[in-house]
Scaffold this active site. Sequence first.
Site, mmCIF file in Angstrom:
data_model
loop_
_atom_site.group_PDB
_atom_site.id
_atom_site.type_symbol
_atom_site.label_atom_id
_atom_site.label_comp_id
_atom_site.label_asym_id
_atom_site.label_seq_id
_atom_site.Cartn_x
_atom_site.Cartn_y
_atom_site.Cartn_z
ATOM 1 N N CYS A 146 0.854 -1.194 0.000
ATOM 2 C CA CYS A 146 0.000 0.000 0.000
ATOM 3 C C CYS A 146 0.884 1.237 0.000
ATOM 4 O O CYS A 146 1.883 1.282 0.728
ATOM 5 C CB CYS A 146 -0.883 -0.011 1.250
ATOM 6 S SG CYS A 146 -1.975 1.415 1.372
ATOM 7 N N HIS A 165 -9.260 -3.668 -1.942
ATOM 8 C CA HIS A 165 -8.278 -2.892 -1.166
ATOM 9 C C HIS A 165 -8.707 -1.426 -1.056
ATOM 10 O O HIS A 165 -8.651 -0.827 0.021
ATOM 11 C CB HIS A 165 -6.910 -3.008 -1.860
ATOM 12 C CG HIS A 165 -5.800 -2.224 -1.216
ATOM 13 N ND1 HIS A 165 -4.764 -2.828 -0.533
ATOM 14 C CD2 HIS A 165 -5.553 -0.886 -1.162
ATOM 15 C CE1 HIS A 165 -3.934 -1.885 -0.076
ATOM 16 N NE2 HIS A 165 -4.388 -0.703 -0.452
ATOM 17 N N GLU A 166 -9.150 -0.848 -2.180
ATOM 18 C CA GLU A 166 -9.486 0.584 -2.184
ATOM 19 C C GLU A 166 -10.775 0.864 -1.410
ATOM 20 O O GLU A 166 -10.869 1.868 -0.708
ATOM 21 C CB GLU A 166 -9.593 1.100 -3.627
ATOM 22 C CG GLU A 166 -8.304 0.980 -4.440
ATOM 23 C CD GLU A 166 -7.088 1.600 -3.768
ATOM 24 O OE1 GLU A 166 -7.216 2.671 -3.141
ATOM 25 O OE2 GLU A 166 -6.010 0.979 -3.853
ATOM 26 N N HIS A 204 -10.071 1.073 2.113
ATOM 27 C CA HIS A 204 -9.554 2.398 2.502
ATOM 28 C C HIS A 204 -10.694 3.348 2.861
ATOM 29 O O HIS A 204 -10.580 4.140 3.798
ATOM 30 C CB HIS A 204 -8.775 3.036 1.350
ATOM 31 C CG HIS A 204 -7.305 2.731 1.339
ATOM 32 N ND1 HIS A 204 -6.478 3.032 2.385
ATOM 33 C CD2 HIS A 204 -6.514 2.162 0.388
ATOM 34 C CE1 HIS A 204 -5.231 2.663 2.089
ATOM 35 N NE2 HIS A 204 -5.226 2.130 0.889
HETATM 36 ZN ZN ZN Z 1 -3.687 1.208 -0.062
#
Ligand code: ZN
Length: 186
Positions: free
Chosen positions: A103, A145-146, A149
């Site tokens: 990341c 993953h995003e 976030h």
């Molecule tokens: Zn990330």
Amino acid sequence: MPHMKPIVQKGEPVLRNIAEPVDPEHISSPEIQQVLADMREALESQEDGVALAAPQIGISLRIFIIAPKVFEEGTGKEPEHLVYINPEVIKRSRKKSEMTEGCLSVRPWYGAVVRSEKARVRALDEHGNRFEYGGSDLLAQIFQHEIDHLDGILFIDKATHLEELPQEKEARDTAKKDLQDRMKTN
Ligand code: ZN
């Protein structure tokens, strides 16, 4: 624009906030278009970056973007759907696999995260148009993953075999090679 927005690193509270949805009526405003421009600039500055969420430049809004190279190198296809505003995963495969992950906000750590192999996302694009888009492997990993976030979740919360690579350069090379390896299998 005088200064590029730096990429926020782990420890900054903004990475742990639940990001706010964008008002669809507001997408064409200069403010949101500037956020998108700042995100693109920040992502382009990262040689090994494949995607970026708005909280990573300190903006707690539900937006992520994908680098065009993900499409160009991975599929030979024209880049499509690079901007995801208010994204939601609407479908994910039950089949999961362990994926190597890093990341831009958690340098220089890498780890293995179990993710669904396929995911389908519904979002608004930079013009405020709604779309749905599905991806597998790297793209599915990016979606998961995003969106994590945007919910204040970092991959290190889920990762096993966390490894700190000794040098940033080595981290970059590994990420790049890993990306290429994964793309070859597509
Ligand atoms: Zn990330």
